[in-house]
Design a protein around this motif. Structure first.
Motif, PDB file in Angstrom:
ATOM      1  N   UNK A   9       0.827  -1.213   0.000  1.00  0.00           N
ATOM      2  CA  UNK A   9       0.000   0.000   0.000  1.00  0.00           C
ATOM      3  C   UNK A   9       0.858   1.258   0.000  1.00  0.00           C
ATOM      4  N   UNK A  10       1.955   1.267   0.755  1.00  0.00           N
ATOM      5  CA  UNK A  10       2.791   2.465   0.799  1.00  0.00           C
ATOM      6  C   UNK A  10       3.414   2.778  -0.561  1.00  0.00           C
ATOM      7  N   UNK A  14       2.782   6.176  -2.428  1.00  0.00           N
ATOM      8  CA  UNK A  14       3.897   7.018  -2.883  1.00  0.00           C
ATOM      9  C   UNK A  14       3.693   7.429  -4.338  1.00  0.00           C
ATOM     10  N   UNK A  15       3.255   6.489  -5.160  1.00  0.00           N
ATOM     11  CA  UNK A  15       2.978   6.805  -6.564  1.00  0.00           C
ATOM     12  C   UNK A  15       1.833   7.809  -6.673  1.00  0.00           C
ATOM     13  N   UNK A  47      -5.770  -3.414  -2.600  1.00  0.00           N
ATOM     14  CA  UNK A  47      -5.430  -2.623  -1.408  1.00  0.00           C
ATOM     15  C   UNK A  47      -6.465  -1.543  -1.112  1.00  0.00           C
ATOM     16  N   UNK A  48      -7.112  -1.033  -2.159  1.00  0.00           N
ATOM     17  CA  UNK A  48      -8.089   0.057  -2.016  1.00  0.00           C
ATOM     18  C   UNK A  48      -9.333  -0.334  -2.803  1.00  0.00           C
ATOM     19  N   UNK A  49     -10.497  -0.381  -2.163  1.00  0.00           N
ATOM     20  CA  UNK A  49     -11.695  -0.862  -2.851  1.00  0.00           C
ATOM     21  C   UNK A  49     -12.159   0.023  -4.013  1.00  0.00           C
ATOM     22  N   UNK A  50     -11.698   1.248  -4.061  1.00  0.00           N
ATOM     23  CA  UNK A  50     -12.089   2.146  -5.136  1.00  0.00           C
ATOM     24  C   UNK A  50     -11.318   3.451  -5.027  1.00  0.00           C
ATOM     25  N   UNK A  54      -8.665   5.277  -2.175  1.00  0.00           N
ATOM     26  CA  UNK A  54      -7.300   5.638  -2.551  1.00  0.00           C
ATOM     27  C   UNK A  54      -7.041   7.117  -2.273  1.00  0.00           C
ATOM     28  N   UNK A  55      -7.962   7.974  -2.709  1.00  0.00           N
ATOM     29  CA  UNK A  55      -7.807   9.416  -2.477  1.00  0.00           C
ATOM     30  C   UNK A  55      -7.798   9.740  -0.986  1.00  0.00           C
ATOM     31  N   UNK A  56      -8.671   9.093  -0.228  1.00  0.00           N
ATOM     32  CA  UNK A  56      -8.709   9.332   1.217  1.00  0.00           C
ATOM     33  C   UNK A  56      -7.389   8.919   1.863  1.00  0.00           C
ATOM     34  N   UNK A  57      -6.887   7.771   1.508  1.00  0.00           N
ATOM     35  CA  UNK A  57      -5.648   7.287   2.129  1.00  0.00           C
ATOM     36  C   UNK A  57      -4.447   8.142   1.757  1.00  0.00           C
TER      37      UNK A  57
END
Length: 172
Positions: A9-10, A14-15, A47-50, A54-57
């Motif tokens: 996930x990191x 980072x990307x 890693x991210x359901x949508x 992803x944006x939140x994380x």
């Protein structure tokens, strides 16, 4: 025995930071992140359901990293003047050390789709903001600045005005 994940996930976050710094939140898509690390899209979705997650994380990881050091700087000295100076120095030094993350924070949570975040993500953001606002309120009180206006004056002295406009008062 399951195969260890090739992309964690990191690495994906980072990307996402690089994409956001270069092209803003709109540039952070599931496929763009996958392409940036050379992963299949399924690795990102694993890693991210949508995209909202992803944006939140990416937003939360970045802002929480800033807030951790910022609050430590404010809490590092009982003298409010020295604490305020330490907080201001942290803003500058963190931004210099993390230019891409600082560029990302100029957008704010709303541009990173806060309205579509899960309740857990919104609560995490609110808790961080509450901690910052509480500490800024204590620093302001030491200077005779009270209430929301006093806190705002301290925040503007500490943090770039453009960045400050993106800190939203927690909702109750």
């Amino acid at each position: 025995m399951p195969r260890p994940p090739r992309f964690d996930a990191d690495e994906l976050l980072d990307a996402a930071v690089l994409l956001a710094a270069a092209g803003g939140p709109a540039a952070v898509t599931m496929s763009a992140v996958a392409q940036a690390v050379g992963a299949p899209s399924g690795s990102v979705y694993h890693r991210f359901p949508g995209r909202p997650a992803l944006l939140a994380e990416v937003w939360l990881r970045t802002v929480e990293g800033f807030q951790e050091g910022y609050l430590a700087a404010l809490d590092g000295d009982p003298d409010p003047r020295r604490a305020a100076r330490a907080g201001a120095r942290h803003v500058v030094s963190w931004s210099r050390a993390h230019p891409r993350e600082a560029a990302l924070l100029l957008y704010g949570a709303e541009e990173f789709g806060r309205a579509g975040w899960s309740e857990e993500h919104r609560e995490r953001a609110d808790r961080g903001n509450e901690r910052v606002f509480a500490r800024l309120g204590m620093v302001g009180a030491a200077f005779g600045l009270t209430g929301p206006e006093g806190r705002d004056r301290i925040a503007l002295a500490q943090i770039d005005p453009v960045t400050y406009t993106h800190l939203k008062q927690p909702t109750t």
